[in-house]
Write a protein that holds these residues in place. Structure first.
Motif, PDB file in Angstrom:
ATOM      1  N   SER A  25      77.645   8.854   9.124  1.00  0.00           N
ATOM      2  CA  SER A  25      76.094   9.021   8.652  1.00  0.00           C
ATOM      3  C   SER A  25      75.460   7.870   8.332  1.00  0.00           C
ATOM      4  O   SER A  25      76.400   6.676   8.191  1.00  0.00           O
ATOM      5  N   ASP A  26      74.725   7.924   7.997  1.00  0.00           N
ATOM      6  CA  ASP A  26      74.135   6.208   8.221  1.00  0.00           C
ATOM      7  C   ASP A  26      72.987   5.980   7.164  1.00  0.00           C
ATOM      8  O   ASP A  26      71.590   6.778   7.104  1.00  0.00           O
ATOM      9  N   PRO A  27      72.769   5.502   5.794  1.00  0.00           N
ATOM     10  CA  PRO A  27      72.133   5.612   5.052  1.00  0.00           C
ATOM     11  C   PRO A  27      70.595   4.732   5.083  1.00  0.00           C
ATOM     12  O   PRO A  27      69.964   5.001   4.188  1.00  0.00           O
ATOM     13  N   THR A  32      66.868  13.860   9.766  1.00  0.00           N
ATOM     14  CA  THR A  32      67.899  14.614   9.497  1.00  0.00           C
ATOM     15  C   THR A  32      68.576  15.142  10.516  1.00  0.00           C
ATOM     16  O   THR A  32      67.733  16.318  10.490  1.00  0.00           O
ATOM     17  N   PRO A  33      69.792  15.150  10.862  1.00  0.00           N
ATOM     18  CA  PRO A  33      70.854  14.681  10.112  1.00  0.00           C
ATOM     19  C   PRO A  33      70.765  13.214  10.300  1.00  0.00           C
ATOM     20  O   PRO A  33      69.326  12.761  11.051  1.00  0.00           O
ATOM     21  N   TYR A  62      68.240  20.594  11.775  1.00  0.00           N
ATOM     22  CA  TYR A  62      68.653  19.307  10.993  1.00  0.00           C
ATOM     23  C   TYR A  62      70.388  19.346  10.837  1.00  0.00           C
ATOM     24  O   TYR A  62      70.961  18.824  10.208  1.00  0.00           O
ATOM     25  N   GLY A  63      70.856  20.076  11.844  1.00  0.00           N
ATOM     26  CA  GLY A  63      72.074  19.720  11.921  1.00  0.00           C
ATOM     27  C   GLY A  63      73.375  19.905  10.535  1.00  0.00           C
ATOM     28  O   GLY A  63      74.436  20.271  10.924  1.00  0.00           O
ATOM     29  N   TYR A  64      73.451  21.019  10.034  1.00  0.00           N
ATOM     30  CA  TYR A  64      73.453  22.202   9.814  1.00  0.00           C
ATOM     31  C   TYR A  64      74.128  23.314   9.906  1.00  0.00           C
ATOM     32  O   TYR A  64      73.239  24.092  10.835  1.00  0.00           O
ATOM     33  N   VAL A  65      75.888  23.705   9.799  1.00  0.00           N
ATOM     34  CA  VAL A  65      76.180  24.733  10.738  1.00  0.00           C
ATOM     35  C   VAL A  65      75.997  25.679   9.317  1.00  0.00           C
ATOM     36  O   VAL A  65      76.357  25.886   8.215  1.00  0.00           O
ATOM     37  N   TYR A  66      76.199  27.406   9.824  1.00  0.00           N
ATOM     38  CA  TYR A  66      75.687  28.458   9.719  1.00  0.00           C
ATOM     39  C   TYR A  66      76.481  30.067  10.265  1.00  0.00           C
ATOM     40  O   TYR A  66      76.752  29.907  11.261  1.00  0.00           O
ATOM     41  N   ARG A 187      73.008  12.881   0.579  1.00  0.00           N
ATOM     42  CA  ARG A 187      71.545  14.402   1.444  1.00  0.00           C
ATOM     43  C   ARG A 187      72.267  14.929   2.381  1.00  0.00           C
ATOM     44  O   ARG A 187      71.632  16.185   2.379  1.00  0.00           O
ATOM     45  N   GLY A 188      73.705  15.957   1.425  1.00  0.00           N
ATOM     46  CA  GLY A 188      74.203  16.295   2.142  1.00  0.00           C
ATOM     47  C   GLY A 188      73.826  17.911   2.198  1.00  0.00           C
ATOM     48  O   GLY A 188      73.522  18.606   3.458  1.00  0.00           O
ATOM     49  N   VAL A 189      73.117  18.141   0.828  1.00  0.00           N
ATOM     50  CA  VAL A 189      72.208  19.390   0.939  1.00  0.00           C
ATOM     51  C   VAL A 189      70.970  19.012   1.069  1.00  0.00           C
ATOM     52  O   VAL A 189      70.314  20.331   0.014  1.00  0.00           O
ATOM     53  N   ASP A 190      70.107  18.153   1.504  1.00  0.00           N
ATOM     54  CA  ASP A 190      68.497  18.225   1.394  1.00  0.00           C
ATOM     55  C   ASP A 190      67.843  19.615   2.155  1.00  0.00           C
ATOM     56  O   ASP A 190      66.953  19.835   2.076  1.00  0.00           O
ATOM     57  N   LYS A 191      68.470  19.817   3.530  1.00  0.00           N
ATOM     58  CA  LYS A 191      67.720  20.829   4.104  1.00  0.00           C
ATOM     59  C   LYS A 191      68.917  21.754   3.894  1.00  0.00           C
ATOM     60  O   LYS A 191      68.208  22.671   5.024  1.00  0.00           O
TER      61      LYS A 191
END
Length: 437
Positions: A25-27, A32-33, A62-66, A187-191
């Protein structure tokens, strides 16, 4: 339930594949991501879940896997629980071109990493290696981090999904899966879509030594100190210039050692300058402020103010401002209101044949923020060690124990839940331990 006798673990093979995918990741990114390459792993995980028969697995924008594993129990009152790990690796050390190496049957010897022989894992520097005699240790080759933080957790959850699908004798309620991006940059749970997850409790798989469970994190604030100096042409600066850069340097040098990360441990908090920028007229210092007690955070910020006040006595025409902002809070505040969530986790660790140890984290996890978003989330060991470094390592056997723990945890929730909760009452009944065989 003797899981180890019936499971054909897949966690090692999955882990060795996942760490080869660069997900750093890149600060400094505002997207997002923060890096699109994190989705490369997300797409692999979705495909593997779909191939298992987990039909709703998907990667969002946003790059989340559900994903969801449906309940297989006749009980109607089993709460939904979630398992979560993050896919990104830390910006602190390269995650490009990771070459994992399995060191079989470790016997206590130094492990020399072949691509940079200066990188040597010694038991004296990695104390948990003493618990790994006879185990298989996985490292990188010496020029990159390994990515066990947190691809060990990802692989463990994926293997647990595989086992649940293929072992219907393990009774469980509805299980939700969440893989997040950008945890390493805060920022792991921002979205994260908490409503979509719809769980009563969550367990992040992102801890260290086998048997550990963490129910407490730091509380965290960020702070920015802005220094307003006095600029002048350097050829005519005598008696006029007050360099904001020099003022900032003196403030940093004057910070008390007993409140620095390198001089604190266990339950001690700290003040840590993490970034600096500016020029003669204006400079900024960014800090992170950490403590297990919320009330100590403003006290630590006051230390920065007192140091700045003292330094600026020597610069009468310069000023400063200090802005603080909340980052996350100690998840223990939430977990204390739901003690069965931690109790069930400890029981699952014991059922996996480990000594369960409740610990505090000198840091934060996705679970810190998830807990305050309405999803209480303690942290369970994933087996990762020396994270964010070229000497990062994990053992095959610890990852397998983490898989067992997840499966036992699913069973514990099923066993300790009412068949049908009365209208308007909790779905949780008092905790009961498994009887000894």
């Amino acid at each position: 339930m003797d899981l180890n006798a019936s499971l054909g673990f897949t966690v090692t093979e999955r882990f060795l594949d996942y760490v080869k995918i660069d997900t750093q990741s890149d600060p400094n990114s505002n997207s997002t991501p923060s890096t699109e390459k994190q989705k490369d792993l997300g797409r692999v995980l979705v495909k593997e879940l779909l191939d298992m028969g987990v039909n709703d697995a998907h990667l969002d924008e946003y790059g989340y896997v559900y994903a969801t594993i449906p309940a297989n129990t006749d009980k109607a009152g089993v709460p939904v629980i979630c398992f979560c790990s993050h896919m990104d690796t830390a910006p602190d050390c390269s995650g490009t071109g990771v070459k994992p190496i399995v060191h079989s049957n470790y016997q206590g010897e130094d492990i020399i990493l072949p691509d940079d022989k200066i990188q040597v894992l010694k038991m004296s520097e990695h104390p948990d290696l003493k618990n790994q005699i006879g185990n298989d240790i996985i490292t990188a080759s010496g020029t990159t981090l390994l990515g066990a933080d947190n691809k060990a957790g990802v692989a463990e959850i994926m293997d647990a999904c595989y086992q649940l699908v293929n072992h219907p004798e393990i009774k469980h309620g509805t299980i939700k899966i969440l893989f997040t991006p950008d945890e390493e940059i805060g920022r792991g749970v921002d979205k994260a879509d908490i409503a979509k997850i719809g769980a009563f409790a969550c367990y992040t798989m992102d801890g260290e030594s086998a048997g550990n469970m963490e129910n407490e994190t730091f509380s965290a604030d960020g702070a920015r100190l802005t220094i307003n100096g006095v600029s002048s042409h350097p050829g005519f600066a005598k008696g006029k210039m007050e360099s904001a850069i020099k003022i900032a340097g003196q403030i940093i040098a004057a910070l008390p050692d007993d409140l620095s990360p390198e001089h604190t441990e266990e339950m001690q908090g700290f003040i840590h300058p993490v970034d600096f920028g500016g020029h003669v007229e204006t400079a900024t210092i960014d800090f992170i402020i950490r403590d297990f007690e919320d009330a100590n955070l403003p006290k630590h910020a006051d230390v920065i103010r007192k140091v700045a006040d003292e330094v600026l006595k020597r610069f009468p025409n310069s000023t400063y401002t200090l802005e603080t902002y909340e980052q996350y809070r100690n998840m223990k505040h939430v977990l204390a209101q739901n003690p069965q969530i931690v109790e069930y986790g400890m029981e699952a660790i014991r059922r996996a044949g480990l000594e369960a140890k409740l610990c505090s984290i000198r840091g934060g996890t996705d679970g810190s923020r998830l807990s305050f978003m309405g999803l209480p989330s303690p942290n369970i060991f994933a087996g990762e060690h020396a994270f964010h470094s070229k000497q990062e390592w994990v053992s095959v056997q610890d990852m397998q124990k983490a898989v067992e723990t997840i499966l036992h945890l699913c069973a514990v929730w099923e066993e300790n839940s009412a068949s049908q909760p009365p209208e308007g009452e909790s779905r949780i009944i008092p905790f009961k331990k498994q009887k000894a065989d």
